[in-house]
Design a protein around this motif. Structure first.
Motif, PDB file in Angstrom:
ATOM      1  N   THR A 168       0.821  -1.212   0.000  1.00 34.58           N
ATOM      2  CA  THR A 168       0.000   0.000   0.000  1.00 34.58           C
ATOM      3  C   THR A 168       0.854   1.260   0.000  1.00 34.58           C
ATOM      4  N   SER A 169       2.105   1.164   0.407  1.00 34.81           N
ATOM      5  CA  SER A 169       2.983   2.333   0.436  1.00 34.81           C
ATOM      6  C   SER A 169       3.530   2.689  -0.949  1.00 34.81           C
ATOM      7  N   ILE A 170       3.325   1.816  -1.935  1.00 38.16           N
ATOM      8  CA  ILE A 170       3.787   2.122  -3.292  1.00 38.16           C
ATOM      9  C   ILE A 170       2.909   3.231  -3.871  1.00 38.16           C
ATOM     10  N   PRO A 171       3.468   4.326  -4.333  1.00 34.70           N
ATOM     11  CA  PRO A 171       2.658   5.438  -4.862  1.00 34.70           C
ATOM     12  C   PRO A 171       1.765   4.990  -6.018  1.00 34.70           C
ATOM     13  N   GLU A 176      -0.022   3.866 -12.066  1.00 33.38           N
ATOM     14  CA  GLU A 176      -0.747   4.443 -13.199  1.00 33.38           C
ATOM     15  C   GLU A 176       0.191   4.746 -14.360  1.00 33.38           C
ATOM     16  N   SER A 177       1.393   5.203 -14.066  1.00 30.26           N
ATOM     17  CA  SER A 177       2.370   5.473 -15.128  1.00 30.26           C
ATOM     18  C   SER A 177       2.715   4.192 -15.885  1.00 30.26           C
ATOM     19  N   LEU A 194       6.910  -6.385  -6.607  1.00 29.59           N
ATOM     20  CA  LEU A 194       7.881  -7.213  -5.892  1.00 29.59           C
ATOM     21  C   LEU A 194       9.157  -6.449  -5.515  1.00 29.59           C
ATOM     22  N   PRO A 195       9.765  -5.683  -6.426  1.00 29.74           N
ATOM     23  CA  PRO A 195      10.974  -4.936  -6.022  1.00 29.74           C
ATOM     24  C   PRO A 195      10.707  -3.901  -4.923  1.00 29.74           C
ATOM     25  N   LEU A 196       9.625  -3.129  -5.058  1.00 33.34           N
ATOM     26  CA  LEU A 196       9.350  -2.093  -4.068  1.00 33.34           C
ATOM     27  C   LEU A 196       8.809  -2.668  -2.755  1.00 33.34           C
ATOM     28  N   GLY A 197       8.231  -3.857  -2.824  1.00 35.60           N
ATOM     29  CA  GLY A 197       7.715  -4.487  -1.605  1.00 35.60           C
ATOM     30  C   GLY A 197       8.629  -5.541  -1.030  1.00 35.60           C
TER      31      GLY A 197
END
Length: 279
Positions: A168-171, A176-177, A194-197
């Protein structure tokens, strides 16, 4: 001056926290006679009070030699623990990551109710679900097998909750981009989610390992054959004659958990912070 006082008290607390580990290491290096002198009031028939020292008078590795060379059951239980823990973690990785991503990034009917149920299940102790789990596993004919521990553990709700916080912390702008650039849902999950989490995934795996490696109640409930027991049940009955070997077994059992904790300490701190953030 104030900082020194704070550091002094923190040092005392750190020493108190490390004392059980030092206690185990010292006991594993003691011989039978020295352990007998200290522990006879507890494990033997002597009267009085047990004593202890953190520095063995005559250090010996006899306990480790007997454990590693003369106790094949120890290795059987060690590999049982490895199989059970590995199976549970693989299951949590496959089911928990996808479930957490679905809760974090998609909207569907009943999402909040379903996630509330997840949280409620996370707070329930094993004793609450023990009977229902036993009946289901018995119906599936999985009792007295390692699957009786792996399958319930693979669907742990805590790992979903922890990874959900990271996803949920991923912008939303990043997601959307990626969609505007033509990325599909699977590509977004694989290359962005996966990388950001990864911090949440690793912290969930570290906590999962520490929990699964030390399982006691579940194996006692679902496993009847001692040859299937994990290492956490290797010391149900300790006698004075086996005290040195018992201390050595405790040190070896502690080593993997300590290594995993130290290796994932940074990710674990991130997971604790993320879990503490109110939604």
């Amino acid at each position: 001056m104030k900082q020194k006082i704070i550091l002094f008290f923190l040092g005392i607390l750190a020493a108190a926290a490390c004392y059980p580990i030092i206690f185990l290491i010292a006991g594993s290096l003691m011989g039978y006679q020295e352990l007998g002198a200290y522990l006879a009031p507890v494990l033997g028939e002597a009267k009085g009070f047990a004593g202890w020292t953190l520095f063995p008078m005559y250090p010996t590795l006899r306990g480790y030699v007997e454990l590693l060379l003369d106790s094949p059951s120890f290795f059987i239980m060690f590999w049982n623990s490895a199989a059970i823990t590995g199976g549970i973690l693989v299951g949590q990785l496959l089911t928990g990551v996808t479930a957490a991503w679905g809760f974090a990034r998609y909207q569907f009917p009943g999402k909040r109710v379903l996630f509330t149920i997840y949280i409620a299940l996370m707070m329930m102790p094993f004793q609450v679900t023990m009977l229902s789990s036993y009946l289901i596993l018995n119906k599936l004919e999985l009792l007295n097998t390692h699957w009786a521990l792996i399958l319930p553990g693979a669907f742990s709700t805590f790992s979903v909750f922890l990874m959900y916080r990271f996803f949920t912390s991923i912008p939303e702008a990043v997601i959307e981009s990626a969609r505007l650039d033509g990325a599909g849902e699977w590509q977004i999950f694989w290359h962005i989610g996966l990388p950001l989490g990864s911090g949440g995934i690793v912290s969930a795996m570290v906590l999962g390992f520490l929990e699964c490696w030390n399982l006691i109640e579940q194996p006692l409930t679902f496993l009847k054959d001692r040859s299937l027991w994990p290492l956490s049940l290797y010391l149900p009955e300790i006698s004075l004659q086996d005290a040195a070997m018992a201390f050595a077994a405790s040190v070896i059992t502690l080593a993997p958990a300590l290594f995993v904790f130290l290796a994932g300490q940074d990710y674990l701190e991130q997971g604790i912070v993320a879990a503490a953030v109110k939604e």
